[in-house]
Design a protein around this motif. Structure first.
Motif, short mmCIF file in Angstrom:
data_model
loop_
_atom_site.label_atom_id
_atom_site.label_comp_id
_atom_site.label_asym_id
_atom_site.label_seq_id
_atom_site.Cartn_x
_atom_site.Cartn_y
_atom_site.Cartn_z
N ALA A 173 0.93 -1.10 -0.04
CA ALA A 173 0.06 -0.16 0.03
C ALA A 173 0.72 1.24 -0.08
O ALA A 173 1.94 1.29 0.86
CB ALA A 173 -0.81 0.00 1.28
N PHE A 174 0.64 2.12 -1.02
CA PHE A 174 1.36 3.33 -1.09
C PHE A 174 0.69 4.70 -0.89
O PHE A 174 -0.58 4.69 -1.31
CB PHE A 174 2.06 3.10 -2.54
N GLU A 175 1.34 5.64 -0.18
CA GLU A 175 0.74 6.97 -0.31
C GLU A 175 1.38 7.65 -1.44
O GLU A 175 2.50 7.35 -1.77
CB GLU A 175 1.09 7.66 1.04
N PRO A 176 0.68 8.88 -2.13
CA PRO A 176 1.14 9.15 -3.23
C PRO A 176 2.46 9.81 -3.15
O PRO A 176 3.40 9.87 -4.04
CB PRO A 176 0.17 10.35 -3.82
N GLU A 177 2.96 10.52 -2.05
CA GLU A 177 4.08 11.15 -1.95
C GLU A 177 5.38 10.34 -2.12
O GLU A 177 6.62 10.82 -2.22
CB GLU A 177 4.32 12.00 -0.40
N VAL A 178 5.06 8.75 -1.73
CA VAL A 178 6.31 7.98 -1.82
C VAL A 178 6.72 7.93 -3.22
O VAL A 178 8.08 7.68 -3.80
CB VAL A 178 5.74 6.79 -1.75
N LEU A 179 5.86 8.27 -4.31
CA LEU A 179 6.20 8.22 -5.90
C LEU A 179 7.65 9.15 -6.10
O LEU A 179 8.28 8.98 -6.87
CB LEU A 179 5.44 8.69 -6.68
N ASP A 180 7.65 10.35 -5.35
CA ASP A 180 8.65 11.34 -5.23
C ASP A 180 9.77 10.75 -5.04
O ASP A 180 10.97 11.38 -5.19
CB ASP A 180 8.30 12.49 -4.39
N TRP A 181 9.94 9.58 -4.20
CA TRP A 181 11.31 8.73 -3.79
C TRP A 181 11.97 8.02 -4.92
O TRP A 181 12.86 7.38 -4.68
CB TRP A 181 11.24 8.10 -2.51
N ILE A 182 11.07 7.95 -5.97
CA ILE A 182 11.70 6.82 -7.25
C ILE A 182 12.05 7.63 -8.38
O ILE A 182 11.18 8.46 -8.86
CB ILE A 182 10.34 6.16 -7.81
N PRO A 183 13.10 7.83 -8.67
CA PRO A 183 13.52 8.48 -9.90
C PRO A 183 13.13 8.03 -10.96
O PRO A 183 12.74 6.82 -11.28
CB PRO A 183 15.13 8.07 -9.80
N PRO A 184 12.49 9.05 -11.98
CA PRO A 184 11.82 8.71 -13.20
C PRO A 184 12.82 8.43 -14.33
O PRO A 184 13.90 8.71 -14.26
CB PRO A 184 11.17 10.17 -13.43
N GLY A 185 12.39 7.42 -15.19
CA GLY A 185 12.84 7.09 -16.18
C GLY A 185 14.22 6.06 -16.36
O GLY A 185 14.69 5.96 -17.37
N ARG A 186 14.25 5.51 -15.30
CA ARG A 186 15.27 4.63 -15.23
C ARG A 186 14.80 3.51 -14.38
O ARG A 186 13.87 3.44 -13.67
CB ARG A 186 16.70 5.17 -14.72
#
Length: 341
Positions: A173-186
Motif C-alpha cells: 500500500a502506497f501513499e502518493p508522496e512516495v512516488l517522489d522517492w523513485i527517480p523517473p525514467g530509469r
C-alpha cells in the motif's frame, strides 16, 4: 480503490514456457492466473486497475481487450524495463490517494480490506505485505518493531543464514508522496533501492503480516506445488469441472477409455481424451482439448490446453505448454513449450 499490477517481467525461471507468455498469464487450474486475480480484486472492491506491461504485452492486451467487468482497466507499457520501482512510478504517477501494488505473478487470497485498515491505522506512507516462511533465502527478509514499523531489510539472505522469518510477499500500500522517492525514467528496484532509502530518510514504512494462501509460482517446483495444494484442498481456488468420484474432477466433453486408469487426485479439463490403457495421476491437471495417448502415463504433471502425450509416453513432475506434443520416451522434471509459439 486503485491497484497497480506489475505484469511485465520475463519469468526466466519458467522458460521456455514464458519465452513469449508473460508469467502472470501462466494458467492455474486451466485459466490464466492474471484473469483470476483481476476478478478477485474486483470482488474485493478495486474499481481501477492499471497493468504495468513490457514482456509479452500484446498477449495481455489482446486477452483483456474487452476490459474487466466491474472495474476500469488500463495499461502502462514501459518504454524499457524499469524494475519494480520504476514500473510503479511509471504506472501510478500522478496519484492523489492511497493505492495498492501487486506482483501479478503471485497467487494469493489475502483480505485486502484488513491490509488497508492496518496501513491507515499506522498512518503509514508504505505498508509491505508480509508472510512467514521457513526458508527466506529467495525473498526479502523484513524485521519489525512491536508496532509493525520496519527496522531493516535483508534482501535474499544466503541459504542457511536465516532460519525462517517474515518476508516481502509482493503486495504493497502506497501513499502518493512516495512516488517522489523513485527517480523517473530509469530502472529502479523498489526492494533494494526505494525501501532502504525511505527507511534512511525516516519515512513511515510498516509491515503487515497477511493471512491466507500465498505462492510464488516462478519455478517448476512451486508451480506444481500450487496445483497439488489446490487438488488437496489446501489452496482455496476452485478446481474446475464436476467431481465424478473422490479426487477426480471432469469438465464437459471428457472421454476416458474403459481400460484407462485414473489415480486421484486428477482434474481433467474440457474435451480431454484419455486413451486405452493410459494411466493418469496422481496430481495431474489438464487444460482444454488435451490427449493422453494409448499406454501413456502422467503423474504430478500439468498439461496446458491442447497438449498431447503420444502412445507409450511417460511424463512425471513436468509441465507441457500450449499445443505441445510429446511423441515418445520418458520425461521427468521438465517444462516443454511447442515450437513456434
Amino acid at each position: 480503490m486503485r491497484a497497480i499490477l506489475l505484469a511485465g517481467g520475463r519469468g526466466t525461471r519458467l522458460h521456455p514456457l514464458t519465452e513469449e507468455l508473460p508469467k502472470p498469464m501462466v494458467p492455474v487450474l486451466g485459466r490464466p492466473w492474471l484473469d483470476q486475480l483481476l476478478q478477485r480484486l474486483v470482488r474485493q472492491g478495486v474499481t481501477e486497475i492499471v497493468l504495468s506491461l513490457y514482456h509479452g504485452k500484446d498477449v495481455i492486451t489482446d486477452y483483456f481487450r474487452d476490459g474487466v467487468p466491474g472495474a476500469r482497466l488500463r495499461w502502462a507499457v514501459e518504454p524499457k524495463p524499469l524494475g519494480t520501482g520504476g514500473a510503479i512510478r511509471f504506472a501510478a504517477h500522478p496519484a492523489d490517494e492511497t493505492f495498492l501494488v501487486f506482483n501479478a505473478d503471485i497467487v494469493q487470497t489475502f483480505d485486502l480490506e484488513a491490509f488497508l485498515d492496518f496501513h491507515r491505522s499506522r498512518r503509514a506512507q508504505v505498508t509491505i505485505g508480509l508472510v512467514q516462511v521457513a526458508d527466506p533465502s529467495s525473498y526479502g527478509l523484513v524485521e519489525l518493531d512491536d508496532d509493525g514499523r520496519v527496522l531493516r531489510f535483508t534482501e535474499k539472505p544466503g541459504p542457511g543464514t536465516a532460519r525462517g522469518g517474515l518476508v516481502n510477499c509482493g503486495i504493497y500500500a502506497f501513499e502518493p508522496e512516495v512516488l517522489d522517492w523513485i527517480p523517473p525514467g530509469r530502472e529502479v528496484s523498489v526492494e533494494r533501492e526505494t525501501f532502504p532509502a525511505l527507511l534512511a530518510g525516516g519515512a513511515r514504512v510498516y509491515g503487515c503480516l497477511l493471512h491466507g494462501y500465498w505462492k510464488d509460482i516462478g519455478t517448476l517446483d512451486r508451480y506444481l506445488e500450487l496445483h497439488r495444494h489446490a487438488l488437496a484442498g489446501r489452496c482455496p481456488l476452485e478446481v474446475p469441472g464436476r467431481p465424478v468420484r473422490a479426487g477426480v474432477w471432469q469438465a464437459d466433453g471428457v472421454r476416458v477409455a474403459a481400460s484407462a486408469r485414473l489415480f486421484p487426485p486428477v482434474a481433467l479439463g474440457p474435451g480431454t481424451v484419455v486413451d486405452e490403457d493410459a494411466e493418469v495421476g496422481p496430481w495431474v491437471v489438464t487444460g482444454a482439448g488435451c490427449r493422453i495417448g494409448p499406454r501413456a502415463r502422467a503423474a504430478e504433471a500439468v498439461l496446458w490446453d491442447h497438449a498431447e502425450l503420444g502412445a507409450g509416453v511417460a511424463v512425471q513432475r513436468s509441465v507441457l505448454g500450449y499445443n505441445t506434443r510429446v511423441g515418445g520416451g520418458t520425461l521427468e522434471g521438465v517444462m516443454l513449450a511447442a515450437a513456434g509459439r
